[in-house]
Design a protein around this motif. Structure first.
Motif, short mmCIF file in Angstrom:
data_model
loop_
_atom_site.label_atom_id
_atom_site.label_comp_id
_atom_site.label_asym_id
_atom_site.label_seq_id
_atom_site.Cartn_x
_atom_site.Cartn_y
_atom_site.Cartn_z
N ASN A 1 0.85 -1.19 0.00
CA ASN A 1 0.00 0.00 0.00
C ASN A 1 0.89 1.24 0.00
N ASN B 1 -13.30 5.84 -6.25
CA ASN B 1 -12.09 5.05 -6.52
C ASN B 1 -11.80 5.14 -8.00
N LYS C 1 -6.66 1.77 -6.77
CA LYS C 1 -6.58 2.98 -5.97
C LYS C 1 -7.85 3.11 -5.16
N ILE D 1 -0.69 8.02 -1.65
CA ILE D 1 -0.80 8.85 -2.85
C ILE D 1 -0.81 10.30 -2.41
N GLN E 1 -5.13 8.65 0.93
CA GLN E 1 -5.47 7.70 -0.11
C GLN E 1 -4.26 6.83 -0.38
N GLU E 2 -4.53 5.63 -0.86
CA GLU E 2 -3.44 4.71 -1.15
C GLU E 2 -3.65 4.06 -2.51
N LYS E 3 -2.52 3.77 -3.11
CA LYS E 3 -2.48 2.93 -4.31
C LYS E 3 -2.06 1.56 -3.79
N VAL F 1 -6.40 3.74 -11.71
CA VAL F 1 -4.97 4.08 -11.74
C VAL F 1 -4.62 4.23 -13.22
#
Length: 186
Positions: A123, A159, A153, A126, A134-136, A162
């Motif tokens: 994780n 959402n 993402k 971002i 937020q995370e990718k 990506v």
């Protein structure tokens, strides 16, 4: 990390697609993304019909709306294919490949949330123009001498797919799985 409730690792590897229970928010999120892309494409096409591409005054608008259409088609494709697992072959020992992926995650300050025999989740935070954390998420499945992976993402309200970092991730993963330790991470 996006909630992937009851992710079935073995079925995901077999089908080369993420297999998990989608809740109503996931379905609504997909619908919303598709609706936004379709609305932007439709409005851009309607605007293009009104523009004369041969006129010097309309040329900028013509290119702008054409770029919006291409960008939305690409975004639509990315959202549609985000659950499909991409494949990268490697020619090193499986444990060494897993170790290199974990080192890659540490290098990019990823929060490693799951490690099992044939599955790793990385994780990455971002830092885009949105509010909140937020995370990718990079999901990596190990199958014989290949990895199957996807990048998704998560966001507060939407959402979004990506778009470009998935290509950088692919390049990085290919690089770390193909090189010797002495050449890695320089």
């Amino acid at each position: 990390m996006r909630t992937l409730r009851n992710l079935d690792i073995n079925k995901s590897i077999e089908s080369r697609k993420l297999i998990f229970e989608e809740d109503w928010f996931d379905k609504f999120d997909n619908f919303t993304n598709y609706l936004i892309f379709i609305a932007l494409i439709t409005s851009s096409v309607l605007c293009l019909k009104e523009i004369n591409p041969l006129s010097s005054n309309d040329r900028v608008g013509y290119y702008l709306f054409s770029l919006v259409i291409v960008f939305c088609l690409y975004g639509f494709y990315c959202k549609f294919s985000e659950k499909h697992l991409k494949e990268i072959r490697f020619y090193i020992h499986r444990e060494e490949a897993k170790q290199k992926i974990l080192e890659y995650g540490k290098k990019y300050n990823c929060r490693i949330s799951k490690i099992s025999d044939n599955f790793v989740i990385l994780n990455e935070p971002i830092n885009d123009f949105s509010f909140g954390n937020q995370e990718k998420t990079i999901l990596v499945f190990f199958k014989n001498d290949t990895i199957l992976y996807t990048v998704i993402k998560e966001g507060i309200r939407l959402n979004a797919p990506v778009l470009f970092s998935q290509h950088f991730t692919r390049r990085d993963l290919k690089k770390i799985l193909q090189k010797n330790d002495s050449q890695q991470f320089h």
